[in-house]
Design an enzyme around this catalytic site. Structure first.
Site, short mmCIF file in Angstrom:
data_model
loop_
_atom_site.label_atom_id
_atom_site.label_comp_id
_atom_site.label_asym_id
_atom_site.label_seq_id
_atom_site.Cartn_x
_atom_site.Cartn_y
_atom_site.Cartn_z
N HIS A 78 0.79 -1.03 -0.03
CA HIS A 78 -0.04 0.00 0.02
C HIS A 78 0.77 1.36 -0.02
O HIS A 78 1.91 1.36 0.86
CB HIS A 78 -0.82 -0.06 1.25
CG HIS A 78 -1.87 0.92 1.53
ND1 HIS A 78 -2.26 1.87 0.29
CD2 HIS A 78 -2.16 1.82 2.62
CE1 HIS A 78 -3.17 2.65 0.89
NE2 HIS A 78 -3.03 2.57 2.16
N GLU A 80 -0.06 4.44 0.80
CA GLU A 80 -0.13 5.75 1.51
C GLU A 80 1.00 5.85 2.37
O GLU A 80 1.68 4.87 2.85
CB GLU A 80 -1.62 5.48 2.53
CG GLU A 80 -1.79 6.73 2.96
CD GLU A 80 -3.47 6.72 3.60
OE1 GLU A 80 -4.13 5.69 3.75
OE2 GLU A 80 -3.83 7.72 4.05
N ASP A 164 -3.93 -2.36 5.55
CA ASP A 164 -4.59 -1.87 6.58
C ASP A 164 -5.72 -2.33 6.87
O ASP A 164 -6.43 -2.08 7.81
CB ASP A 164 -5.24 -0.50 5.67
CG ASP A 164 -4.26 0.79 5.87
OD1 ASP A 164 -3.51 0.87 6.59
OD2 ASP A 164 -4.49 1.58 4.89
FE1 FEO Z 1 -4.29 3.57 4.15
FE2 FEO Z 1 -2.55 2.88 6.83
O1 FEO Z 1 -2.91 3.81 5.33
#
Ligand code: FEO
Length: 399
Positions: A78, A80, A164
């Site tokens: 991921h 982010e 997540d």
């Molecule tokens: Fe979607 Fe923990 O970042």
């Protein structure tokens, strides 16, 4: 087994953030962790990284096991920034042979870090990569909760690195679910679901079905936040199933803000009326509750009764902020109603109704407005209104 070891050769090397108290408007009273995992095999592999501010902790934890430059593969489940913020520095240091990510992951990494010459190895659902003794299998989980998101399943050890999903914002010295009171982990998991994942519930239903069809041997679920599930995997999957089906309890939340206590008095009387007809009603004054705690309560409530005084032809700002937040999280299968006191123009109830219609909340009636300060008679009217709402909720409950 060492404290941070998931299995022989598989280590937690992430970072605990004891200080963070706000995550895009979500109140993280208990901090969080950014989990990353090191697999020591013929190809040494780092699964995910951490927020840039916590890179030193990641490197320290890795260096307790191997020299970080020995890492061969970096898996990016991921993009982010709480999981990728330090990726440029990590890549400069370890010079990985492969950066393994989904097709959307490659695009997102380039869009974040503007390096299209990194050694990307793009994987799709079902792709497998051997590490020597172990095999990684990838499962794309698009929009859960970013387009790039994916899971990595370590087949021989039965460990699902779930990014997540199944996480909790919970800082702790413990790493596993059997080391902390389960009720605390489930409470934080529920808050996390309500505030991050609720809008993706239909996709989560599909994902849970496809995971069940894959018949994975889930010995552990290792999310990127909070503790690792090694005892209660079934419980968290069941909870995700329940939350993503938008199942609720016969319960009303009376959520309000008030200028001079008139709307507050209405809220109390409406709650009394709901309770009188057997619908438990919780009063939530937005002056004292954080929006993300309220959102957690919304997850399980059948009815959302909203109150606001009229201010400058609109609604009070705390209600406006909360409703904008709730709208984005798309609560499903809810009943709603509105009320509020006003002085002369009285738009608040109409605005609340219209915001609930936008959220596809089923409105019960047109709402209740009272001018200035309620009288004994108008308080009785509010109680009757609460009873009327309760009867509609009870009727639906019996159908
Ligand atoms: Fe979607 Fe923990 O970042």
């Amino acid at each position: 087994m060492e404290k941070n070891q998931l299995a022989k050769g598989i280590h937690w090397v992430g970072a605990v953030d004891w200080d963070v108290r706000d995550f895009h408007g979500y109140s993280t009273y208990k901090g969080t962790s950014y989990n990353a995992f090191l697999i020591v095999d013929e190809k040494i592999t780092l699964v995910d990284t951490v927020k840039r501010s916590h890179m030193d902790q990641l490197l320290y934890n890795i260096s307790q096991i191997i020299d970080p430059v020995e890492i061969d593969y970096l898996v990016v489940n991921h993009v982010e920034l709480d999981h990728s913020g330090c990726i440029p520095e990590i890549i400069d240091l370890i010079k990985p042979e492969k950066i393994i990510c989904s097709p959307m992951g490659e695009k997102a990494l380039v869009a974040h870090f503007h390096q299209d010459d990194w050694p990307f190895e793009v994987v799709k659902s079902g792709t497998e990569i051997s590490l020597g003794k172990r095999t990684m299998q990838f499962i794309e989980t698009r929009m859960l909760h970013w387009p790039d998101s994916m899971f990595t399943y370590l087949k021989e050890d039965g460990i699902l690195f779930s990014s997540d999903a199944f996480g909790q914002h919970l800082a702790s010295t413990e790493r596993f679910d059997d080391e902390i009171e389960l009720s605390e982990i489930m409470k934080e998991s529920e808050k996390y679901y309500a505030n991050i994942l609720n809008l993706f519930s239909p996709l989560i239903q599909k994902l849970l079905k496809s995971i069940a069809e894959m018949n994975l041997d889930l010995k552990m679920i290792a999310p990127d936040h909070g503790v690792i599930w090694r005892q209660n995997q079934e419980k968290i999957i069941e909870a995700y199933d329940k939350w993503s089906k938008a199942e609720s309890s016969k319960k009303a939340l009376v959520i309000y803000d008030s200028m001079w206590h008139s709307t507050e008095k209405m809220a109390q009387a409406i709650a009394n009326g709901l309770e009188a007809e057997g619908v438990p009603a919780e009063l939530i004054n937005m002056k004292v509750h954080h929006r993300s705690d309220v959102m957690t309560k919304v997850l399980d409530a059948r009815a959302i009764i909203l109150g606001s005084s009229t201010l400058n032809n609109g609604i009070l700002p705390r209600m406006a902020g909360f409703l904008m937040y709730m709208k984005g999280l798309k609560p499903a299968n809810k009943f709603g109603a509105a009320f509020g006191s006003f002085g002369w123009s009285g738009e608040a109830v109409g605005i609340l109704n219209s915001m609930m219609e936008d959220m596809k909340i089923d409105l019960i009636g047109e709402g209740l407005r009272l001018k200035y300060v309620p009288t004994d008679e108008s308080i009785a009217e509010c109680r009757d209104y609460g009873r009327t709402l309760a009867k509609a909720i009870n009727e639906q409950d019996n159908n």
